[in-house]
Design an enzyme around this catalytic site. Structure first.
Site, PDB file in Angstrom:
ATOM      1  CG  HIS A  34      -2.069   0.886   1.214  1.00 58.42           C
ATOM      2  ND1 HIS A  34      -1.973   2.244   1.082  1.00 58.42           N
ATOM      3  CD2 HIS A  34      -3.385   0.607   1.289  1.00 58.42           C
ATOM      4  CE1 HIS A  34      -3.176   2.773   1.092  1.00 58.42           C
ATOM      5  NE2 HIS A  34      -4.063   1.812   1.204  1.00 58.42           N
ATOM      6  N   GLY A  75       0.323  -4.923   1.664  1.00 56.09           N
ATOM      7  CA  GLY A  75      -0.875  -5.100   0.840  1.00 56.09           C
ATOM      8  C   GLY A  75      -0.571  -5.756  -0.488  1.00 56.09           C
ATOM      9  CE1 TYR A 135      -3.283  -5.454   5.250  1.00 58.37           C
ATOM     10  CE2 TYR A 135      -4.806  -7.271   4.978  1.00 58.37           C
ATOM     11  CZ  TYR A 135      -3.896  -6.376   4.450  1.00 58.37           C
ATOM     12  OH  TYR A 135      -3.615  -6.411   3.107  1.00 58.37           O
TER      13      TYR A 135
HETATM   14  O1  YXS Z   1      12.533   8.611  -0.322  1.00 61.83           O
HETATM   15  P1  YXS Z   1      11.880   8.560  -1.691  1.00 61.83           P
HETATM   16  O2  YXS Z   1      10.986   9.709  -1.992  1.00 61.83           O
HETATM   17  O3  YXS Z   1      12.845   8.202  -2.801  1.00 61.83           O
HETATM   18  O4  YXS Z   1      10.861   7.293  -1.629  1.00 61.83           O
HETATM   19  C1  YXS Z   1      11.348   6.026  -1.257  1.00 61.83           C
HETATM   20  C2  YXS Z   1      10.308   5.370  -0.384  1.00 61.83           C
HETATM   21  O5  YXS Z   1       9.673   6.248   0.504  1.00 61.83           O
HETATM   22  C3  YXS Z   1       9.303   4.908  -1.424  1.00 61.83           C
HETATM   23  N1  YXS Z   1       8.493   3.803  -0.914  1.00 61.83           N
HETATM   24  C4  YXS Z   1       7.185   3.900  -0.622  1.00 61.83           C
HETATM   25  N2  YXS Z   1       6.346   4.954  -0.698  1.00 61.83           N
HETATM   26  C5  YXS Z   1       5.055   4.730  -0.303  1.00 61.83           C
HETATM   27  N3  YXS Z   1       4.598   3.537   0.156  1.00 61.83           N
HETATM   28  C6  YXS Z   1       5.436   2.474   0.234  1.00 61.83           C
HETATM   29  N4  YXS Z   1       4.927   1.285   0.660  1.00 61.83           N
HETATM   30  C7  YXS Z   1       6.792   2.635  -0.158  1.00 61.83           C
HETATM   31  N5  YXS Z   1       7.878   1.817  -0.180  1.00 61.83           N
HETATM   32  C8  YXS Z   1       8.900   2.552  -0.646  1.00 61.83           C
HETATM   33  O6  YXS Z   1      10.074   4.475  -2.525  1.00 61.83           O
HETATM   34  C9  YXS Z   1      11.345   5.166  -2.526  1.00 61.83           C
HETATM   35  C10 YXS Z   1      12.451   4.143  -2.514  1.00 61.83           C
HETATM   36  O7  YXS Z   1      12.318   3.471  -1.286  1.00 61.83           O
HETATM   37  P2  YXS Z   1      13.633   2.934  -0.530  1.00 61.83           P
HETATM   38  O8  YXS Z   1      14.703   3.958  -0.598  1.00 61.83           O
HETATM   39  O9  YXS Z   1      13.211   2.452   0.790  1.00 61.83           O
HETATM   40  O10 YXS Z   1      14.029   1.703  -1.477  1.00 61.83           O
HETATM   41  P3  YXS Z   1      14.931   0.433  -1.088  1.00 61.83           P
HETATM   42  O11 YXS Z   1      15.173  -0.254  -2.377  1.00 61.83           O
HETATM   43  O12 YXS Z   1      16.067   0.831  -0.232  1.00 61.83           O
HETATM   44  O13 YXS Z   1      13.973  -0.482  -0.170  1.00 61.83           O
HETATM   45  C11 YXS Z   1      12.855  -1.097  -0.763  1.00 61.83           C
HETATM   46  C12 YXS Z   1      11.899  -1.553   0.368  1.00 61.83           C
HETATM   47  C13 YXS Z   1      10.604  -2.094  -0.269  1.00 61.83           C
HETATM   48  C14 YXS Z   1      12.584  -2.649   1.227  1.00 61.83           C
HETATM   49  C15 YXS Z   1      11.606  -0.318   1.244  1.00 61.83           C
HETATM   50  O14 YXS Z   1      11.170   0.750   0.406  1.00 61.83           O
HETATM   51  C16 YXS Z   1      10.503  -0.608   2.241  1.00 61.83           C
HETATM   52  O15 YXS Z   1      10.710  -1.290   3.266  1.00 61.83           O
HETATM   53  N6  YXS Z   1       9.261  -0.159   1.884  1.00 61.83           N
HETATM   54  C17 YXS Z   1       8.092  -0.342   2.780  1.00 61.83           C
HETATM   55  C18 YXS Z   1       7.615  -1.805   2.700  1.00 61.83           C
HETATM   56  C19 YXS Z   1       6.400  -1.918   3.589  1.00 61.83           C
HETATM   57  O16 YXS Z   1       6.500  -1.977   4.825  1.00 61.83           O
HETATM   58  N7  YXS Z   1       5.193  -1.908   2.975  1.00 61.83           N
HETATM   59  C20 YXS Z   1       3.935  -1.897   3.693  1.00 61.83           C
HETATM   60  C21 YXS Z   1       3.140  -0.667   3.298  1.00 61.83           C
HETATM   61  S1  YXS Z   1       1.672  -0.524   4.253  1.00 61.83           S
HETATM   62  C22 YXS Z   1       0.694  -1.763   3.663  1.00 61.83           C
HETATM   63  O17 YXS Z   1       0.971  -2.368   2.648  1.00 61.83           O
HETATM   64  C23 YXS Z   1      -0.540  -2.135   4.423  1.00 61.83           C
HETATM   65  C24 YXS Z   1      -1.306  -0.943   4.888  1.00 61.83           C
HETATM   66  S2  YXS Z   1      -0.103  -3.165   5.781  1.00 61.83           S
HETATM   67  O18 YXS Z   1       1.141  -2.663   6.309  1.00 61.83           O
HETATM   68  O19 YXS Z   1      -1.159  -3.138   6.722  1.00 61.83           O
HETATM   69  O20 YXS Z   1       0.076  -4.475   5.208  1.00 61.83           O
END
Ligand code: YXS
Length: 259
Positions: free
Chosen positions: A64, A108, A138
């Site tokens: 998400h 998500g 969730y």
């Molecule tokens: O800093 P900039 O502007 O370059 O942006 C960064 C991150 O903020 C962005 N980004 C996201 N933006 C919005 N929503 C996200 N889920 C998201 N994930 C990443 O993308 C740019 C690059 O991210 P960065 O620097 O972290 O990349 P990386 O290659 O070092 O690491 C990739 C990840 C995926 C390991 C890392 O971005 C990360 O841990 N992302 C969040 C993964 C996560 O926890 N997703 C859950 C989202 S909430 C959701 O899905 C539900 C509501 S729930 O949680 O209930 O299941």
């Protein structure tokens, strides 16, 4: 849409996520693009759909779009949330949707993948269920998606640890169908899709709908549902929920206090 590509060839449709800068986060625009493509493919009577990311990605989807989650005091995953629309559209699509995965899958996006009918993953793939990492409550149908994908023990491990699970372990646990080397995954997946496309589409559509209805047939009393909604409200009204979202945006580890 610039961050999404779609095509239909010989009854097999393909939707490709291509928003590397945001790690294919499932924001409203991305979801609208995917749902729009599915509507077009349903009208064109596609026999199978491959949902994939651009080749060679390290992150299939970061889940998400956290920037689109409400700061507080509003259900972040209500009926009309884009992610809910996407999961329902995949489940209701009248032909098999095959998730072809490379890289990591988060939150998500893990639910979206588990809502697909078949899952083919490269060896580097991992799956993380992240509500506990962000302090998100969730929603019930989302938890049912996970429960329909694996045993309650495995769902608890994913949900309570928020740790990524490897494709190999997921396959061993029956959460996914195949693990295929990255250099063979495209040929393998499209061979699977083309084989499905040659079979009787009406028979497949009715079996998919039967399985959707049967897998969603869980008795829940109105009191039970209201209790869950009340508990979820405590979570999204909590300081922990705000801390989880803030910590993500500030790129730091969240400090949860249980209030
Ligand atoms: O800093 P900039 O502007 O370059 O942006 C960064 C991150 O903020 C962005 N980004 C996201 N933006 C919005 N929503 C996200 N889920 C998201 N994930 C990443 O993308 C740019 C690059 O991210 P960065 O620097 O972290 O990349 P990386 O290659 O070092 O690491 C990739 C990840 C995926 C390991 C890392 O971005 C990360 O841990 N992302 C969040 C993964 C996560 O926890 N997703 C859950 C989202 S909430 C959701 O899905 C539900 C509501 S729930 O949680 O209930 O299941």
């Amino acid at each position: 849409m610039e961050h999404l590509h779609s095509r239909l060839e010989a009854g097999v449709a393909t939707i490709t996520l291509d928003h590397a800068d945001k790690r294919n986060a499932l924001g409203a625009a991305m979801v609208e693009g995917i749902v729009g493509a599915l509507e077009r493919f349903e009208a064109a009577r596609a026999r199978a759909v491959v949902l994939r990311a651009a080749p060679g990605v390290r992150v299939w989807s970061a889940g998400h779009d956290v920037d689109e989650l409400p700061e507080s005091r509003r259900d972040p995953l209500g009926w009309d949330d884009p992610l809910r629309h996407l999961v329902r559209r995949i489940e209701n699509f009248p032909a098999p949707v095959i998730a072809m995965l490379e890289g990591s899958v988060w939150g998500g996006a893990t639910e979206t993948v588990f809502a697909c009918d078949l899952i083919v993953a490269a060896p580097d793939v991992s799956f993380a269920v992240t509500p506990a990492k962000l302090g998100v409550p969730y929603n019930v149908s989302g938890m049912l998606t996970f429960l329909n994908a694996g045993s309650i023990r495995v769902v608890k491990e994913l949900a309570f640890t928020a740790r990524p699970m490897s494709a190999a372990r997921a396959e061993q646990l029956g959460l996914i169908n195949y693990v295929v080397p990255a250099d063979a995954i495209e040929a393998f997946t499209y061979d699977l899709a083309r084989g499905i496309a040659e079979l009787a589409p009406l028979s497949i559509a009715v079996m998919k709908e039967q399985l959707r209805i049967l897998s969603g047939a869980h008795p829940m009393t109105p009191q039970g549902f209201e209790r869950i909604q009340g508990l979820r409200r405590v979570v999204y009204d909590s300081a922990d929920y705000q801390e989880g979202i803030r910590a993500f945006k500030e790129k730091r580890k969240a400090r949860f206090r249980g209030e």
